[in-house]
Design an enzyme around this catalytic site. Structure first.
Site: not given
Ligand code: NDP
Length: 274
Positions: A133, A146
């Protein structure tokens, strides 16, 4: 030749889901993994294979990688994308919640990497793409845990890249800015949950409002901005080591480079307290 195989974690939503579709369309066999398998049902019509995965559970991670090994016999690209933001004042967030944050964003990514590396070493090729990020380059108030995970992912990935180079395995960091997914609302909910009452309440409320406003608006970037950067990194023979991309990412890192830490604190606090 059979299709190259991609495993992407956190594919039930946001960046992960979009990336799964983009790479499957590009001709890869994508394995989409997350806990909420029902949210990945729609991916099947694209030919994507869906697998249950909780990156905080050892048995779940082993079963996921083993299932793919049996189905496809190889993994060419691992995209460590699963993650969330547990926002809250350092004083308010319990160590238990902080540990969970590290389990998912850092140790989950690290363990998935360990499980996939033997296959990649055997193949003498592979790519590990870690979704970090801009929060791994600059900091914001109430995001301490975070940011700690994302700064750690940056250092971890830079070390790993040097270790795996002799085996033909590359490591790439994706550093998204603000992207319109569930991430921002989840972070705001956690901040409200942990710091809406007590000594930090007034400051915390301003940041909650900022997060909700930003992530409900169309001014921040769409997930395809990131899935396209991941696509480039996957396709390229010589990818960049880091892709800093999406709303606010380049600007904030650039400002951080040229002003003092205290000046940067002031700027960020002003923006997030509007
Ligand atoms: P979302 O909340 O849309 O997606 C997050 C995903 O992570 C979900 O599919 C969720 O699936 C999965 N997840 C969470 N906990 C677990 C777990 N214990 N095991 C397996 N899967 C897990 O957010 P984003 O798409 O935005 O996030 C994706 C990545 O991008 C993250 O690493 C985030 O930190 C990073 N990011 C996002 C930014 C933003 O502004 N959106 C900015 C910078 C970085 P499920 O709950 O079904 O398991």
């Amino acid at each position: 030749m059979s299709k190259k195989v991609v495993l992407i974690t956190g594919a039930s939503s946001g960046i992960g889901k979009d990336t799964a579709i983009v790479l499957q369309r590009e001709g890869y066999q994508v394995f989409a993994a997350a806990r909420r398998v029902e949210r990945m049902e729609d991916l099947k019509k694209h030919g994507i294979k869906v697998v249950s995965l909780d990156v905080t559970k050892e048995e779940s991670m082993i079963a996921c990688v083993e299932w793919i090994r049996k189905q496809a016999g190889r993994i060419d690209v691992l995209i460590n994308n699963a993650g969330y933001g547990y926002y809250g004042a350092v004083e308010d967030v319990t160590i238990e919640e902080a540990r969970k944050q590290l389990e998912v964003n850092l140790f989950g990514l690290a363990r998935m990497t360990q499980l996939v590396l033997p296959m990649m070493r055997k193949q003498q090729s592979g790519k590990i793409i870690n979704i970090s990020s801009m929060a791994g380059r600059v900091s914001t108030p109430f995001g301490a845990w975070y940011h700690a995970t994302k700064y750690a992912v940056e250092g971890f990935s830079d070390c790993l890249r040097m270790e795996t180079k002799p085996f033909g395995i590359d490591v790439v960091l994706i550093e998204p800015g603000a992207i319109k997914t569930d991430w921002g609302i989840i972070a705001a909910d956690h901040l409200e949950e942990s710091s809406a009452k007590g000594a930090y309440a007034a400051q915390a409320k301003r940041v909650v409002n900022y997060l909700r406003q930003s992530y409900n608006s169309d001014s921040i970037s769409k997930p395809e901005v990131i899935s396209n950067a991941i696509r480039k990194a996957v396709l390229s023979k010589k990818p960049k080591t880091r892709y800093l991309i999406g709303y606010g990412a380049k600007l904030s890192v650039c400002i951080k480079r040229v002003v003092s830490d205290r000046m940067f604190d002031k700027i960020i606090q002003k923006i997030m307290s509007k």
